[in-house]
Design an enzyme around this catalytic site. Sequence first.
Site, PDB file in Angstrom:
ATOM      1  N   THR A 137       0.820  -1.216   0.000  1.00  0.00           N
ATOM      2  CA  THR A 137       0.000   0.000   0.000  1.00  0.00           C
ATOM      3  C   THR A 137       0.847   1.256   0.000  1.00  0.00           C
ATOM      4  O   THR A 137       0.472   2.274  -0.585  1.00  0.00           O
ATOM      5  CB  THR A 137      -0.917  -0.005   1.238  1.00  0.00           C
ATOM      6  OG1 THR A 137      -1.842  -1.063   1.095  1.00  0.00           O
ATOM      7  CG2 THR A 137      -1.659   1.303   1.410  1.00  0.00           C
ATOM      8  N   TYR A 188      -8.037   0.858  -3.305  1.00  0.00           N
ATOM      9  CA  TYR A 188      -6.928   1.350  -4.120  1.00  0.00           C
ATOM     10  C   TYR A 188      -6.209   0.133  -4.683  1.00  0.00           C
ATOM     11  O   TYR A 188      -6.514  -1.003  -4.324  1.00  0.00           O
ATOM     12  CB  TYR A 188      -5.942   2.166  -3.255  1.00  0.00           C
ATOM     13  CG  TYR A 188      -5.459   1.375  -2.063  1.00  0.00           C
ATOM     14  CD1 TYR A 188      -6.116   1.470  -0.837  1.00  0.00           C
ATOM     15  CD2 TYR A 188      -4.391   0.479  -2.156  1.00  0.00           C
ATOM     16  CE1 TYR A 188      -5.715   0.710   0.248  1.00  0.00           C
ATOM     17  CE2 TYR A 188      -3.981  -0.280  -1.084  1.00  0.00           C
ATOM     18  CZ  TYR A 188      -4.644  -0.161   0.122  1.00  0.00           C
ATOM     19  OH  TYR A 188      -4.268  -0.928   1.186  1.00  0.00           O
ATOM     20  N   LYS A 227       0.395  -7.378  12.626  1.00  0.00           N
ATOM     21  CA  LYS A 227      -0.711  -6.544  12.147  1.00  0.00           C
ATOM     22  C   LYS A 227      -1.950  -6.991  12.905  1.00  0.00           C
ATOM     23  O   LYS A 227      -2.469  -8.077  12.690  1.00  0.00           O
ATOM     24  CB  LYS A 227      -0.906  -6.708  10.647  1.00  0.00           C
ATOM     25  CG  LYS A 227      -1.977  -5.798  10.058  1.00  0.00           C
ATOM     26  CD  LYS A 227      -2.014  -5.914   8.543  1.00  0.00           C
ATOM     27  CE  LYS A 227      -3.049  -4.985   7.924  1.00  0.00           C
ATOM     28  NZ  LYS A 227      -3.064  -5.102   6.430  1.00  0.00           N
ATOM     29  N   THR A 237       1.614  -4.393   4.140  1.00  0.00           N
ATOM     30  CA  THR A 237       1.427  -4.609   5.579  1.00  0.00           C
ATOM     31  C   THR A 237       0.923  -6.013   5.892  1.00  0.00           C
ATOM     32  O   THR A 237       1.075  -6.490   7.009  1.00  0.00           O
ATOM     33  CB  THR A 237       0.408  -3.604   6.140  1.00  0.00           C
ATOM     34  OG1 THR A 237      -0.839  -3.789   5.457  1.00  0.00           O
ATOM     35  CG2 THR A 237       0.903  -2.180   5.979  1.00  0.00           C
ATOM     36  N   ASP A 238       0.335  -6.705   4.895  1.00  0.00           N
ATOM     37  CA  ASP A 238      -0.287  -8.008   5.195  1.00  0.00           C
ATOM     38  C   ASP A 238       0.701  -9.034   5.737  1.00  0.00           C
ATOM     39  O   ASP A 238       0.374  -9.749   6.678  1.00  0.00           O
ATOM     40  CB  ASP A 238      -0.972  -8.581   3.945  1.00  0.00           C
ATOM     41  CG  ASP A 238      -2.261  -7.850   3.629  1.00  0.00           C
ATOM     42  OD1 ASP A 238      -2.988  -8.294   2.722  1.00  0.00           O
ATOM     43  OD2 ASP A 238      -2.523  -6.831   4.293  1.00  0.00           O
ATOM     44  N   GLU A 276      -1.704 -28.061  27.895  1.00  0.00           N
ATOM     45  CA  GLU A 276      -2.922 -28.624  27.263  1.00  0.00           C
ATOM     46  C   GLU A 276      -2.677 -30.022  26.704  1.00  0.00           C
ATOM     47  O   GLU A 276      -3.583 -30.822  26.571  1.00  0.00           O
ATOM     48  CB  GLU A 276      -3.348 -27.702  26.108  1.00  0.00           C
ATOM     49  CG  GLU A 276      -4.007 -26.416  26.552  1.00  0.00           C
ATOM     50  CD  GLU A 276      -5.383 -26.648  27.155  1.00  0.00           C
ATOM     51  OE1 GLU A 276      -5.844 -25.799  27.944  1.00  0.00           O
ATOM     52  OE2 GLU A 276      -5.985 -27.708  26.859  1.00  0.00           O
TER      53      GLU A 276
HETATM   54  N1  DAS Z   1      -2.464  -5.936   0.218  1.00  0.00           N
HETATM   55  C1  DAS Z   1      -1.696  -5.258   1.235  1.00  0.00           C
HETATM   56  C2  DAS Z   1      -0.236  -5.694   1.140  1.00  0.00           C
HETATM   57  O1  DAS Z   1       0.378  -5.514   0.080  1.00  0.00           O
HETATM   58  C3  DAS Z   1      -1.722  -3.794   1.100  1.00  0.00           C
HETATM   59  C4  DAS Z   1      -0.956  -3.174   2.250  1.00  0.00           C
HETATM   60  O2  DAS Z   1      -1.580  -2.983   3.278  1.00  0.00           O
HETATM   61  O3  DAS Z   1       0.225  -2.904   2.109  1.00  0.00           O
HETATM   62  O4  DAS Z   1       0.254  -6.180   2.148  1.00  0.00           O
END
Ligand code: DAS
Length: 357
Positions: free
Chosen positions: A41, A55, A194, A121-122, A314
């Site tokens: 992103t 986007y 995240k 970010t994923d 467990e």
């Molecule tokens: N799809 C997500 C990624 O590329 C967009 C982001 O949050 O960066 O990890």
Amino acid sequence: MFELRSFAARSAATLLLALSASIAAAQAAKPRVVVLATGGTIAGAGASVVNSATYQAAKVPVDKLIAGVPELAEVAQVRGEQVFQIASESFTNDKLLALGKRVAALAKDPAVDGIVITHGTDTLEETSYFLNLVVRSDKPVVVVGSMRPGTAMSADGMLNLYNAVVVAGSADARGKGVLVAMNDEIHSGRDVAKRINIKTSAFGSQWGPLGMVVEGRTYWFRLPAKRHTATSEFDIEKIDSLPDVQIVYGAGNMALELYDAVQRSGAKAVIHAGTGNGSVANYAVDKLRSLRSQGLQVIRSSRVGDGFVLRNSEQPDDKYDWVVAHDLNPQKAKILAAVALTRTADPKELQRIFWEY
Ligand code: DAS
């Protein structure tokens, strides 16, 4: 009169020369930071300024990212490399290895003081943990992303990138492992995850950030407790492939065929993302024990975000020859298991590695 003018001209020229020399000296004194761009992103673009969540990721090239924050030149000598241009959910082991090898090569370069990686970010948390395990260097390596594309109102990518370059150029960031700079916080690449999928405050560490970066300065409040980077036993320069590891998500009414599918896929370990403290349903225990007896490593993690899985609580892990993932979430446990399996298939050794990293 002519003498006076020529004296004034000579003085002005001397002054200009001295000024340009001091500007060049000041620039040369700034840390040399390389930005490795992979997409996400932070390189995204939306149709309008109101599109903060709709986007296309991985559109803007690295040189445009850097040019978009001219203030970077005030804190470092920055240059960019476009390693990939993908959304990070599409990362694969070969991408992790290629990125790790590039980071390691730059970290060995005496003309490089710090490295920034712009990333989606994923799966940012997996990449930052992977690099934390295998890049044998004390130099700052800072992973950064953004939750909004640069085209959106109140986009977070510019300040996140500026902060990441400040941290990567900071001598006090050395030796703290791979770092993640998001939302003014500095997190350990090991601990960060995240935790919210639609806010700029998306990233957090259950044991807290290491520090903050505010207006071009770093502020530190704690240090990593686990082995990393220069103190790691793993070295990306000696890893050319990663054993496959898959995750099965724990819930009620599970289909045991999921575990069989992991084994049939050729994976060397299964991460059981168990309920609670890594619990295993009573009807699934024999299946996991059978797969362990056929050579598949069984690693108990938890689908619960915080806390840590207690060994022999467990389940009788000693008796079953299973491993517990400690406080690592399933996706980080998958990364550590893959790296650990490049060196050992002994469950006792695997458990040591999960305690230490
Ligand atoms: N799809 C997500 C990624 O590329 C967009 C982001 O949050 O960066 O990890």
